[in-house]
Design a protein around this motif. Structure first.
Motif, PDB file in Angstrom:
ATOM      1  N   GLU A 129       0.687  -1.226  -0.178  1.00 23.58           N
ATOM      2  CA  GLU A 129       0.454   0.216   0.009  1.00 23.58           C
ATOM      3  C   GLU A 129       0.919   0.544  -0.003  1.00 23.58           C
ATOM      4  N   GLU A 130       1.935   0.976   0.636  1.00 24.90           N
ATOM      5  CA  GLU A 130       3.277   2.480   0.477  1.00 24.90           C
ATOM      6  C   GLU A 130       3.518   3.016  -1.006  1.00 24.90           C
ATOM      7  N   TRP A 131       3.681   1.602  -1.275  1.00 19.82           N
ATOM      8  CA  TRP A 131       3.938   1.738  -2.534  1.00 19.82           C
ATOM      9  C   TRP A 131       3.269   2.280  -3.840  1.00 19.82           C
ATOM     10  N   VAL A 132       2.246   2.235  -3.306  1.00 20.35           N
ATOM     11  CA  VAL A 132       1.317   1.942  -4.848  1.00 20.35           C
ATOM     12  C   VAL A 132       1.226   3.349  -3.888  1.00 20.35           C
ATOM     13  N   LYS A 133       1.584   4.117  -3.140  1.00 19.75           N
ATOM     14  CA  LYS A 133       0.909   5.635  -3.371  1.00 19.75           C
ATOM     15  C   LYS A 133       2.135   6.057  -3.486  1.00 19.75           C
ATOM     16  N   GLY A 134       3.613   5.794  -2.482  1.00 18.34           N
ATOM     17  CA  GLY A 134       4.674   6.345  -3.044  1.00 18.34           C
ATOM     18  C   GLY A 134       4.264   6.725  -4.893  1.00 18.34           C
ATOM     19  N   ALA A 135       3.876   5.703  -5.334  1.00 19.75           N
ATOM     20  CA  ALA A 135       4.397   5.271  -7.257  1.00 19.75           C
ATOM     21  C   ALA A 135       3.579   6.560  -7.628  1.00 19.75           C
ATOM     22  N   ALA A 136       2.295   6.405  -7.025  1.00 21.01           N
ATOM     23  CA  ALA A 136       1.277   7.769  -7.590  1.00 21.01           C
ATOM     24  C   ALA A 136       1.792   9.317  -7.576  1.00 21.01           C
ATOM     25  N   GLU A 137       2.724   9.679  -6.559  1.00 18.00           N
ATOM     26  CA  GLU A 137       3.373  10.680  -6.344  1.00 18.00           C
ATOM     27  C   GLU A 137       4.286  10.770  -8.116  1.00 18.00           C
ATOM     28  N   VAL A 138       4.424   9.501  -8.565  1.00 19.22           N
ATOM     29  CA  VAL A 138       5.664  10.322  -9.718  1.00 19.22           C
ATOM     30  C   VAL A 138       5.164   9.289 -10.692  1.00 19.22           C
ATOM     31  N   GLY A 139       3.838   9.389 -10.847  1.00 24.48           N
ATOM     32  CA  GLY A 139       2.549   9.075 -11.923  1.00 24.48           C
ATOM     33  C   GLY A 139       3.130   7.426 -12.440  1.00 24.48           C
ATOM     34  N   LEU A 140       3.229   7.264 -11.053  1.00 25.85           N
ATOM     35  CA  LEU A 140       3.703   5.362 -11.819  1.00 25.85           C
ATOM     36  C   LEU A 140       1.942   4.586 -11.204  1.00 25.85           C
ATOM     37  N   ASP A 141       1.079   3.987 -12.015  1.00 29.47           N
ATOM     38  CA  ASP A 141      -0.400   3.162 -11.649  1.00 29.47           C
ATOM     39  C   ASP A 141       0.144   2.032 -11.211  1.00 29.47           C
ATOM     40  N   MET A 336      14.918   4.524  -6.382  1.00 24.29           N
ATOM     41  CA  MET A 336      14.935   3.809  -7.283  1.00 24.29           C
ATOM     42  C   MET A 336      13.874   2.635  -7.672  1.00 24.29           C
ATOM     43  N   ILE A 337      13.320   1.837  -6.623  1.00 21.06           N
ATOM     44  CA  ILE A 337      12.846   1.053  -7.317  1.00 21.06           C
ATOM     45  C   ILE A 337      11.390   1.687  -8.468  1.00 21.06           C
ATOM     46  N   TYR A 338      10.528   2.800  -8.028  1.00 20.43           N
ATOM     47  CA  TYR A 338       9.599   3.431  -9.113  1.00 20.43           C
ATOM     48  C   TYR A 338      10.677   4.145 -10.304  1.00 20.43           C
ATOM     49  N   ARG A 339      11.776   4.141 -10.247  1.00 17.28           N
ATOM     50  CA  ARG A 339      12.171   4.616 -11.351  1.00 17.28           C
ATOM     51  C   ARG A 339      13.023   3.772 -12.072  1.00 17.28           C
ATOM     52  N   TRP A 340      13.389   2.371 -11.544  1.00 18.98           N
ATOM     53  CA  TRP A 340      13.608   0.940 -12.187  1.00 18.98           C
ATOM     54  C   TRP A 340      12.215   0.744 -13.115  1.00 18.98           C
TER      55      TRP A 340
END
Length: 348
Positions: A129-141, A336-340
């Motif tokens: 849930e934290e990853w989903v929330k953080g990813a949304a902040e960089v435009g990743l769904d 790093m995870i989101y960017r990857w």
């Protein structure tokens, strides 16, 4: 914390041992800081306190660390899917659907850790849930499909691989492109992801867009445990020199630990041909450090794009993002995870 206190009250004798273990370790950390302030420390005091709590918990109450078993989990947080396999979609309100041209929406097929002997698909619900929330902040769904593969006492290998690949086929069959799929797993789940990548290569399954491996545990020949693995002294898996070989023997079910069927590091380099990018995140103080390095080298030799991140002093599974981990390390690792993932979705 509530679950811990309930267990302490239910098992008073074991609770006394747990409290003594954590208390003694905290005392030693404090004494070392006071009496030897100029002595260089490999791990910060925060990390040492983290280790004191997690090592005591893992030895006496292992179910506490990830709040196992998961109970009273509403469908809105994780809903069950699958017939030939069991998996949970997280967040529970999300649909497994991605438009073919969408390069910012991703289905992560997740394999949990636990030495193939412990754990369950929803135990990392909070992290996801934290990853989903953080990813949304960089435009990743992000949408997670966490796989409930059989544990060793239910079935040895290759049952875990079959369940994971069934989940992947399910995602492909409902019309999601492999270019929108990421494999992700931690510890044994990381090893399961690599085995599944290789299995996909041996069959007609396409490769996912990429993979993210958190502290992957995959070398079943156990070279790090010959003579004992000294890294258990800086990790929370204090009983690892006894438990890890036991888990391995149960899971192998007679298969040699250096067989390519169960050990990616013994596969020919040609078997990795066509594997898409792999991100490997390991802690410098964890028991599986060497196999993370060995996997990175093996992938590099095979011509697979990979990145190995070794975080100074961190323990096994640090990249999951426990609240114990330094906030700056969590932010850096998540970014790093989101960017990857974004780079993998874009085909870079």
């Amino acid at each position: 914390m509530v679950k811990l206190w309930k267990l302490l009250l239910q098992k008073p004798l074991k609770s006394c041992r747990f409290l003594y273990a954590i208390g003694a370790q905290i005392l030693l950390v404090g004494l070392k800081a006071i009496l030897l302030p100029s002595l260089p420390r490999y791990q910060s005091i925060r990390l040492q306190l983290h280790r004191a709590y997690w090592s005591s918990s893992s030895y006496y109450f292992p179910e506490v660390i990830h709040r196992l078993p998961v109970t009273n989990c509403p469908e809105t947080r994780a809903h069950r899917v699958g017939s030939e396999f069991t998996g949970y979609v997280i967040p529970g309100t999300a649909e497994l659907a991605v438009a073919p041209e969408d390069r910012r929406r991703c289905v992560i097929i997740y394999a949990h850790g636990g030495g193939y002997a412990r754990g369950e698909a929803r135990m990392y619900l909070n992290y996801m849930e934290e990853w989903v929330k953080g990813a949304a902040e960089v435009g990743l769904d992000l949408v997670f499909l966490s796989v409930e593969y059989p544990l060793t006492h239910e079935a040895p290998q290759p049952a875990q691989q079959e369940a994971f690949l069934s989940a992947y086929r399910y995602v492909l069959d409902i019309g999601i492109s492999s270019r929108n799929v990421i494999f992700m797993g931690d510890s044994a789940g990381g090893g399961l992801c690599v085995l599944s990548l290789l299995n996909a290569n041996r069959t007609t399954l396409p490769q996912p867009a990429g993979s993210v491996l958190v502290s992957p545990w995959l070398d079943m020949s156990l070279p790090s445990f010959r003579g004992g693995n000294a890294l258990v002294e800086t990790d929370y898996l204090v009983g690892g020199n006894l438990t890890v070989p036991t888990f391995v023997n149960a899971w192998l079910n007679g298969e040699p630990g250096d067989s390519p069927q169960v050990n990616p590091l013994y596969c020919a380099l040609s078997e990795f041909e066509g594997v898409n990018p792999v991100l490997i995140l390991v802690g410098g103080g964890e028991f599986a450090l060497q196999e993370g390095k060995d996997l990175a080298r093996h992938l590099e030799d095979a011509g697979v794009r990979q990145h190995l991140e070794v975080e100074w002093g961190q323990m096994h599974l640090y990249a999951l993002g426990s609240k114990w981990v330094d906030p700056e390390v969590r932010r850096k690792t998540d970014a790093m995870i989101y960017r990857w993932i974004l780079e993998c979705l874009a085909g870079e």
